[in-house]
Scaffold this active site. Sequence first.
Site, PDB file in Angstrom:
ATOM      1  N   HIS A  98       1.430   0.440  15.422  1.00 24.05           N
ATOM      2  CA  HIS A  98       1.813   0.795  16.781  1.00 24.05           C
ATOM      3  C   HIS A  98       0.703   0.461  17.775  1.00 24.05           C
ATOM      4  CE1 HIS A  98       3.877   3.442  19.838  1.00 24.05           C
ATOM      5  NE2 HIS A  98       2.658   3.380  20.336  1.00 24.05           N
TER       6      HIS A  98
ATOM      7  N   HIS B  16       7.220   3.957  23.807  1.00 27.26           N
ATOM      8  CA  HIS B  16       8.324   3.026  23.556  1.00 27.26           C
ATOM      9  C   HIS B  16       9.422   3.174  24.611  1.00 27.26           C
ATOM     10  CE1 HIS B  16       7.327   1.099  19.729  1.00 27.26           C
ATOM     11  NE2 HIS B  16       6.902   2.283  19.253  1.00 27.26           N
TER      12      HIS B  16
ATOM     13  N   ASP C 264       5.673  -2.100  17.943  1.00 27.25           N
ATOM     14  CA  ASP C 264       5.331  -1.945  16.532  1.00 27.25           C
ATOM     15  C   ASP C 264       5.396  -3.321  15.896  1.00 27.25           C
ATOM     16  OD1 ASP C 264       5.234   0.778  16.967  1.00 27.25           O
ATOM     17  OD2 ASP C 264       7.247   1.154  16.189  1.00 27.25           O
TER      18      ASP C 264
ATOM     19  N   GLU D 100      -0.742   5.377  13.196  1.00 30.35           N
ATOM     20  CA  GLU D 100       0.121   4.266  12.761  1.00 30.35           C
ATOM     21  C   GLU D 100      -0.579   2.930  12.961  1.00 30.35           C
ATOM     22  OE1 GLU D 100       3.525   4.762  15.234  1.00 30.35           O
ATOM     23  OE2 GLU D 100       4.320   6.481  14.124  1.00 30.35           O
TER      24      GLU D 100
END
Length: 506
Positions: A487, A420, A427, A484
């Site tokens: 993500h 990120h 996301d 996740e």
Amino acid sequence: MNYLMFVKIHLIIIFSVILISCSQNQQAKTGNTFEKSLMLLNLPQNYEFSVDASKKEYQEISFFNNAKKRISSGDVFQFRTNIPFYVRNIKLSNKLRSNLPQQYFFKLYINDKLIGKYKVGERIELNREVFSLRMLFLKTENEHLVEGWSGNTIFRFLKTIEHQKEVFSPQIKLSVKSKLKINFEIFRPRKPYKKNVLYLNRKFIKSISDSNLFSVNALHMRKDDLKTIQYSFRIYDDGFFSLYQLISDNVKKKIIREFFFEGNWQCVKLNSQHAKIEFEGELTGYFPNKKEQIVHNEDIKIESVLYGTSLKSDKLLDVIYLDFPDDAFVNVKSLIPELDVEIAYASEDNFTGVRLYPCNKCFLRYEVAKALSKVQTILKQKQMSLKLFDCYRPFSVQAIMFKKFPVPGYVADSIGGSVHNRGSAVDLSIVDKNGLDLNMGTEFDELSPKSNHNYQFFSDTILKNRLFLKELMQSCNFTAIRSEWWHYNYFNARKFPKVNDTFLCD
């Protein structure tokens, strides 16, 4: 006949001719019409005109473009004349319908001087002699503004909305004195090019555009500088170009220079690293620092070199960016207006309980955002849309998150950082045609085993939803991480460095 009588007769004849001539001139001045042969120069292609002489007090000259029904920012209507003629007023309207949204504006230049900024539909009183007229169209409803930055440079590009209805067909009406009977001659100079020259021009255009022309409308400024550079640039594969550039002082709110430059261009060198281009044409504009502030049709030649997306020239022109650099951060919502943005860290409703971002905006590297646009295009065909929760994350915010939840596999540490921090991870989830989230089994940012892609203790619907998102993202060059479901990293994410830039909120 003696000599004296001879002189008297000749004097009588001369005075008679003078009296008749004066009488005819007086009749011409007081009569209804006298003729002028008016030549229109530089009238844009595809524009036609008509003259309505039915009014007693004035006549109307109408210009209209039947070939092009959609006007974009930077489009110009213009003409010059061989002799001045008196114009009472002017009005720009839409030939297709009368009610226009407020987004339609234009700048009006009379005799190469800016008169003002106006809305479509306004009648503008001139009451003056005119030898040149130019209209510069500004932002229309067919476009949206895309913002971003790279290093210290802030960019704003106007992008065309795809599949927008073509709603604006310009019609320009001039009201002139009725005593003028005008014979029009249209002259549009274009320098013919040899085939070998056009071949390289067309090869260059093909490298940057899908059509026979390339156009860009943008502005850029440096965070530490005092000036803004705004421009509209068009080049055609037949060797014609037009450029408008406005350089202004942000502090003093003054124009540094504003000009139009148009003529012929030639690509003289083209390879994978750069392109060398020569521009030759006429310069018209306002230069307040020169002795002669208004420049009329000055011949000029400029040599330019294109590296990446930036065009740099040897004189006059400030740098022109044809597009965002691939490493620039762009506001994804402004690039892809249809998707939803609900940035969790722009409020206190997140796992830290603290607001970490100053605004609800998602920024990604331009190359990454373009790949995400392909995902949105596929979803749009299925009447679905993306919903974004987090994008670029400053490195300083990463340290706060890791301090709050120092668990490897869920939150990256503050030493190595997160993808990120590079602006190349996102996301997200999917919403249906009613704007409802597809059921993915957990909320975004639930830091538990249930968020793992391998967790199987869900219904078939939830598992299919997760698989649908994963396969869709992978098909557009994104990769998933195990822990996740929301993500995704861009496949070439680590080519971009980690940065700690502030958000472009205003």
